[in-house]
Design a protein around this motif. Sequence first.
Motif, PDB file in Angstrom:
ATOM      1  N   LYS A 288       0.811  -1.214   0.000  1.00 43.85           N
ATOM      2  CA  LYS A 288       0.000   0.000   0.000  1.00 43.85           C
ATOM      3  C   LYS A 288       0.844   1.263   0.000  1.00 43.85           C
ATOM      4  O   LYS A 288       0.376   2.335  -0.365  1.00 43.85           O
ATOM      5  CB  LYS A 288      -0.926  -0.008   1.214  1.00 43.85           C
ATOM      6  N   ARG A 289       2.091   1.129   0.426  1.00 40.52           N
ATOM      7  CA  ARG A 289       2.950   2.315   0.494  1.00 40.52           C
ATOM      8  C   ARG A 289       3.291   2.861  -0.892  1.00 40.52           C
ATOM      9  O   ARG A 289       3.650   4.016  -1.038  1.00 40.52           O
ATOM     10  CB  ARG A 289       4.240   1.987   1.254  1.00 40.52           C
ATOM     11  N   TRP A 290       3.177   2.031  -1.925  1.00 43.17           N
ATOM     12  CA  TRP A 290       3.469   2.520  -3.276  1.00 43.17           C
ATOM     13  C   TRP A 290       2.491   3.633  -3.659  1.00 43.17           C
ATOM     14  O   TRP A 290       2.857   4.600  -4.316  1.00 43.17           O
ATOM     15  CB  TRP A 290       3.368   1.396  -4.302  1.00 43.17           C
ATOM     16  N   GLU A 291       1.213   3.485  -3.266  1.00 48.28           N
ATOM     17  CA  GLU A 291       0.215   4.482  -3.626  1.00 48.28           C
ATOM     18  C   GLU A 291       0.586   5.843  -3.045  1.00 48.28           C
ATOM     19  O   GLU A 291       0.444   6.876  -3.696  1.00 48.28           O
ATOM     20  CB  GLU A 291      -1.160   4.035  -3.120  1.00 48.28           C
ATOM     21  N   ARG A 292       1.055   5.838  -1.814  1.00 52.71           N
ATOM     22  CA  ARG A 292       1.479   7.084  -1.189  1.00 52.71           C
ATOM     23  C   ARG A 292       2.735   7.633  -1.876  1.00 52.71           C
ATOM     24  O   ARG A 292       2.906   8.839  -2.051  1.00 52.71           O
ATOM     25  CB  ARG A 292       1.748   6.838   0.293  1.00 52.71           C
ATOM     26  N   LEU A 293       3.599   6.724  -2.292  1.00 53.35           N
ATOM     27  CA  LEU A 293       4.836   7.135  -2.949  1.00 53.35           C
ATOM     28  C   LEU A 293       4.557   7.773  -4.298  1.00 53.35           C
ATOM     29  O   LEU A 293       5.214   8.731  -4.706  1.00 53.35           O
ATOM     30  CB  LEU A 293       5.746   5.915  -3.130  1.00 53.35           C
ATOM     31  N   LEU A 294       3.549   7.268  -4.992  1.00 56.19           N
ATOM     32  CA  LEU A 294       3.216   7.793  -6.318  1.00 56.19           C
ATOM     33  C   LEU A 294       2.719   9.239  -6.259  1.00 56.19           C
ATOM     34  O   LEU A 294       2.761   9.960  -7.251  1.00 56.19           O
ATOM     35  CB  LEU A 294       2.156   6.908  -6.978  1.00 56.19           C
ATOM     36  N   ARG A 295       2.231   9.652  -5.087  1.00 52.85           N
ATOM     37  CA  ARG A 295       1.748  11.024  -4.929  1.00 52.85           C
ATOM     38  C   ARG A 295       2.845  11.966  -4.458  1.00 52.85           C
ATOM     39  O   ARG A 295       2.585  13.128  -4.178  1.00 52.85           O
ATOM     40  CB  ARG A 295       0.586  11.049  -3.930  1.00 52.85           C
ATOM     41  N   ARG A 296       4.069  11.483  -4.367  1.00 46.81           N
ATOM     42  CA  ARG A 296       5.170  12.312  -3.888  1.00 46.81           C
ATOM     43  C   ARG A 296       5.482  13.416  -4.897  1.00 46.81           C
ATOM     44  O   ARG A 296       5.646  13.155  -6.095  1.00 46.81           O
ATOM     45  CB  ARG A 296       6.408  11.435  -3.678  1.00 46.81           C
ATOM     46  N   PRO A 297       5.574  14.675  -4.453  1.00 53.04           N
ATOM     47  CA  PRO A 297       5.784  15.789  -5.403  1.00 53.04           C
ATOM     48  C   PRO A 297       7.200  15.806  -5.956  1.00 53.04           C
ATOM     49  O   PRO A 297       8.156  15.424  -5.298  1.00 53.04           O
ATOM     50  CB  PRO A 297       5.527  17.037  -4.534  1.00 53.04           C
ATOM     51  N   GLY A 298       7.320  16.255  -7.205  1.00 55.12           N
ATOM     52  CA  GLY A 298       8.630  16.402  -7.821  1.00 55.12           C
ATOM     53  C   GLY A 298       9.180  15.143  -8.461  1.00 55.12           C
ATOM     54  O   GLY A 298      10.289  15.139  -8.981  1.00 55.12           O
ATOM     55  N   PHE A 299       8.422  14.053  -8.434  1.00 56.28           N
ATOM     56  CA  PHE A 299       8.908  12.794  -8.991  1.00 56.28           C
ATOM     57  C   PHE A 299       7.892  12.225  -9.983  1.00 56.28           C
ATOM     58  O   PHE A 299       6.684  12.353  -9.795  1.00 56.28           O
ATOM     59  CB  PHE A 299       9.169  11.760  -7.894  1.00 56.28           C
ATOM     60  N   THR A 300       8.404  11.578 -11.027  1.00 55.82           N
ATOM     61  CA  THR A 300       7.572  10.880 -12.004  1.00 55.82           C
ATOM     62  C   THR A 300       7.882   9.394 -11.911  1.00 55.82           C
ATOM     63  O   THR A 300       9.042   8.995 -11.986  1.00 55.82           O
ATOM     64  CB  THR A 300       7.860  11.375 -13.433  1.00 55.82           C
ATOM     65  N   PHE A 301       6.858   8.586 -11.754  1.00 54.74           N
ATOM     66  CA  PHE A 301       7.041   7.141 -11.617  1.00 54.74           C
ATOM     67  C   PHE A 301       6.553   6.472 -12.900  1.00 54.74           C
ATOM     68  O   PHE A 301       5.378   6.555 -13.259  1.00 54.74           O
ATOM     69  CB  PHE A 301       6.283   6.619 -10.394  1.00 54.74           C
ATOM     70  N   ARG A 302       7.492   5.822 -13.585  1.00 56.85           N
ATOM     71  CA  ARG A 302       7.208   5.229 -14.896  1.00 56.85           C
ATOM     72  C   ARG A 302       7.094   3.713 -14.765  1.00 56.85           C
ATOM     73  O   ARG A 302       7.980   3.043 -14.226  1.00 56.85           O
ATOM     74  CB  ARG A 302       8.307   5.604 -15.892  1.00 56.85           C
ATOM     75  N   GLN A 303       5.997   3.170 -15.270  1.00 58.40           N
ATOM     76  CA  GLN A 303       5.765   1.726 -15.267  1.00 58.40           C
ATOM     77  C   GLN A 303       6.448   1.097 -16.478  1.00 58.40           C
ATOM     78  O   GLN A 303       6.296   1.570 -17.611  1.00 58.40           O
ATOM     79  CB  GLN A 303       4.263   1.431 -15.293  1.00 58.40           C
ATOM     80  N   ILE A 304       7.218   0.043 -16.251  1.00 58.00           N
ATOM     81  CA  ILE A 304       7.887  -0.630 -17.356  1.00 58.00           C
ATOM     82  C   ILE A 304       7.090  -1.865 -17.769  1.00 58.00           C
ATOM     83  O   ILE A 304       6.265  -2.365 -17.018  1.00 58.00           O
ATOM     84  CB  ILE A 304       9.330  -1.045 -16.975  1.00 58.00           C
ATOM     85  N   SER A 305       7.358  -2.346 -18.955  1.00 58.90           N
ATOM     86  CA  SER A 305       6.653  -3.518 -19.483  1.00 58.90           C
ATOM     87  C   SER A 305       7.652  -4.649 -19.703  1.00 58.90           C
ATOM     88  O   SER A 305       8.692  -4.457 -20.344  1.00 58.90           O
ATOM     89  CB  SER A 305       5.950  -3.177 -20.807  1.00 58.90           C
ATOM     90  N   ARG A 306       7.340  -5.810 -19.167  1.00 63.63           N
ATOM     91  CA  ARG A 306       8.198  -6.978 -19.359  1.00 63.63           C
ATOM     92  C   ARG A 306       7.827  -7.659 -20.680  1.00 63.63           C
ATOM     93  O   ARG A 306       6.656  -7.895 -20.976  1.00 63.63           O
ATOM     94  CB  ARG A 306       8.035  -7.964 -18.205  1.00 63.63           C
TER      95      ARG A 306
END
Length: 264
Positions: free
Chosen positions: A52-70
């Motif tokens: 669940k901590r990822w959801e909070r991390l994704l809202r962190r300001p100043g950062f872009t979180f990119r999902q990769i594809s396997r």
Amino acid sequence: MTLVSNNEVVAILYDIENAPFEMLNFTLSKARRYQPCRTIVVSDWEARPEQKRWERLLRRPGFTFRQISRTYQGKNSLDSAIYDSAKLLYDEGVRRFFIITTDSDFVKIAEYLNSDTPSYIIGVGTKQASEALRNAYDEFFVYPPEEKKTTRKKSVAKEIAEPRAVTEKKPRAKKTVKAVSDETAEKAMKEVTAPKSAKTAKTTKAAKTVKKVKEASLEEGILMVNLPRTLRQALTERQAAEGVSMDELVTYLLMRGIARWVED
């Protein structure tokens, strides 16, 4: 999508299968050295939906979180996907990278990032990281950080050679009647002037202390600001929501404001 400039972007390649959330949080704090900038964190976020901590991390300001594809599933599939993402970022012009892993297979990623135009690569891993992996980076941080213990060693021989000095008490001379009278009068005068002198000395000392604090603040680059209560409360709520220290939050907001002012 083409990025603006290699000097304005920092990429973080995160081996989510072999590095805990705390190691990522540690790396994000290290990445603040390059702010204001755009920070892209690359990993397979969907692989850990139970966190669940990822959801909070994704809202962190100043950062872009990119999902990769396997491209395939199985052993080393994440390594291959991160490698492909690193190549894409390198081709887009990124030259600053953080790599979070203890897996020696990531050496080939570091080698590719230095194949044409050299990149500046910072590694973050545990103390079990191999020498080959450490040497592939420009810098390497061990997680968790090892505390430096300072020990104070005493020299027994020195203490024996230099024993403590023993103070000899000298007999006091007897005071004459006249001397006692003069001393009593002098003591009375001191008691009368003591409150005023003490108050003056206290005021002078306080003024010197304020002056020293201001001079130290200017020398060390510390900015002292009196914030309104409402603004202080808003910062406190933002700090609790983001899970960062007050110094980190204020520094980020100031840097972002300065960057926008420079752009205008």
